[in-house]
Design a protein around this motif. Structure first.
Motif, PDB file in Angstrom:
ATOM      1  N   THR A  68      44.203  29.866  44.638  1.00  0.00           N
ATOM      2  CA  THR A  68      44.265  30.959  45.598  1.00  0.00           C
ATOM      3  C   THR A  68      45.677  31.503  45.742  1.00  0.00           C
ATOM      4  N   ILE A  69      46.660  30.598  45.784  1.00  0.00           N
ATOM      5  CA  ILE A  69      48.054  31.014  45.929  1.00  0.00           C
ATOM      6  C   ILE A  69      48.480  31.887  44.754  1.00  0.00           C
ATOM      7  N   ARG A  70      48.094  31.477  43.546  1.00  0.00           N
ATOM      8  CA  ARG A  70      48.482  32.260  42.374  1.00  0.00           C
ATOM      9  C   ARG A  70      47.792  33.630  42.381  1.00  0.00           C
ATOM     10  N   MET A  71      46.519  33.667  42.793  1.00  0.00           N
ATOM     11  CA  MET A  71      45.799  34.937  42.847  1.00  0.00           C
ATOM     12  C   MET A  71      46.342  35.838  43.952  1.00  0.00           C
ATOM     13  N   ALA A  72      46.639  35.228  45.110  1.00  0.00           N
ATOM     14  CA  ALA A  72      47.103  36.013  46.259  1.00  0.00           C
ATOM     15  C   ALA A  72      48.468  36.639  46.010  1.00  0.00           C
ATOM     16  N   ALA A  73      49.218  36.077  45.062  1.00  0.00           N
ATOM     17  CA  ALA A  73      50.554  36.612  44.756  1.00  0.00           C
ATOM     18  C   ALA A  73      50.490  37.886  43.927  1.00  0.00           C
ATOM     19  N   ARG A  74      49.312  38.229  43.420  1.00  0.00           N
ATOM     20  CA  ARG A  74      49.196  39.435  42.612  1.00  0.00           C
ATOM     21  C   ARG A  74      49.388  40.671  43.479  1.00  0.00           C
ATOM     22  N   PRO A  75      50.056  41.686  42.962  1.00  0.00           N
ATOM     23  CA  PRO A  75      50.285  42.896  43.766  1.00  0.00           C
ATOM     24  C   PRO A  75      49.001  43.684  43.986  1.00  0.00           C
ATOM     25  N   ALA A  76      48.980  44.435  45.071  1.00  0.00           N
ATOM     26  CA  ALA A  76      47.817  45.280  45.369  1.00  0.00           C
ATOM     27  C   ALA A  76      47.746  46.412  44.361  1.00  0.00           C
ATOM     28  N   ARG A  77      46.559  46.608  43.822  1.00  0.00           N
ATOM     29  CA  ARG A  77      46.372  47.720  42.871  1.00  0.00           C
ATOM     30  C   ARG A  77      44.887  48.008  42.750  1.00  0.00           C
ATOM     31  N   GLY A  78      44.563  49.205  42.290  1.00  0.00           N
ATOM     32  CA  GLY A  78      43.173  49.575  42.065  1.00  0.00           C
ATOM     33  C   GLY A  78      42.353  49.547  43.339  1.00  0.00           C
TER      34      GLY A  78
END
Length: 337
Positions: A68-78
């Motif tokens: 979850t931590i790795r996924m949550a670090a992704r920037p907002a897009r789309g």
């Protein structure tokens, strides 16, 4: 009509915790769990086996927290305009449900052992329990180090910590039960210790489900009274009315709000908006804020709705003149109520 988005920080947040400490805690727990399963079978101890089963969920909870931590670090897009931050709430809810289901199963097995007790090896049970206390203390310290990298409270991390702390209490209860077995031969101390653990697991699991459920239902953050906030907004200079006030959490530690604000005729809308933004940030720590600010037209009806509202709706005339489907109560200065 004017809309304004005020956002004091970017949505592309950094990870909530140092993943290396999480990975180390998971590896430690998995290694000990394997040995505990063998010890539980040899000692015929339900308490040890229940602890091992719980440690399996500990490892799963930490693994889920890592992902979850790795996924949550992704920037907002789309399509995901807030990014993946709310994945941590899914993780917390999964941890809570797992704790509750496991507690129900262990409770059933403990009652069976109370009715038909099994002879247990108290010495082996005590040794493994003491080792388990040490392992879970070490894992708790690792999770604390990982969590210290976050600048906010994380329900995702809270779920992983709840698993490990419950396991720590479980091993302590198992150690007490082992001492009782060694001292008196009372084998029912083993399932009794398991029932103590079941109660702790239910408490932690239900708490996680309730907290994550509030966020999914977009309830106001715990401890924040929307009515008090609405009244505080209406009390600010030149505010005529506040309605459509919504307060929710994007994820734990990230409150957000929106509202429609009507300003007295001929007053400065921009100054009112800036004053309200400062109020939200200063008093409520809310910087994800969207305010729609309009002038209150004299006589209330605006150009789009020239006919006055029905007599039964005069209490909400100003609201209806701007919003055909306003949600929630309208807040006005004290003199207007």
């Amino acid at each position: 009509m004017s809309g304004h988005q005020h956002d004091g920080h970017a949505h592309a947040a950094s990870p909530d915790a140092d993943w290396r400490w999480l990975a180390a805690a998971a590896a430690l727990i998995v290694a000990f769990m394997a040995g505990e399963v063998v010890a539980g079978l040899v000692a015929h101890s339900l308490a040890l086996l229940s602890d091992a089963a719980h440690m399996l969920t500990d490892a799963a909870a930490i693994g889920l927290a890592l992902a979850t931590i790795r996924m949550a670090a992704r920037p907002a897009r789309g399509d995901y305009t807030y990014g993946w931050r709310r994945l941590e709430i899914l993780s917390a809810q999964a941890n809570g449900i797992t704790l509750v289901l496991l507690a129900l199963w262990l409770g059933y097995e403990a009652v069976r052992r109370l009715i038909t007790p099994h002879q247990v090896d108290g010495g082996l049970m005590l040794g493994v329990a003491i080792a388990g206390v040490c392992v879970n203390l070490a894992a708790s310290l690792m999770l604390a180090r990982a969590n210290s990298a976050s600048g906010r409270r994380s329900l995702n991390m809270a779920g992983a910590v709840a698993h490990v702390l419950t396991d720590l209490y479980a091993f302590a209860a198992t150690a007490v039960a082992a001492i009782v077995v060694l001292a008196s031969g009372f084998d029912r101390a083993d399932p009794i210790a398991t029932l103590v653990v079941v109660a702790l697991m239910l408490y932690a699991g239900i708490g996680l489900i309730r907290a994550s459920g509030r966020i999914f239902l977009e309830a106001a953050p715990a401890g924040l009274d929307p009515a008090a906030l609405g009244a505080a907004m209406a009390a600010r200079p030149n505010v005529a009315e506040v309605h459509d006030l919504h307060i929710w959490e994007i994820t734990t530690g990230m409150p957000a709000a929106s509202a429609h604000v009507l300003v007295q005729p001929r007053e400065d809308c921009h100054a009112v908006r800036a004053d309200l933004e400062a109020l939200f940030a200063r008093e409520y720590d809310i910087t994800h804020l969207t305010l729609q600010v309009d002038h209150l037209t004299e006589g209330h009806p605006d150009d789009r709705h020239p006919e006055p509202p029905p007599e039964s709706d005069t209490a909400h005339a100003a609201t209806h003149s701007h919003c055909e489907d306003a949600h929630g109560p309208a807040y006005r200065p004290a003199d207007d109520r």
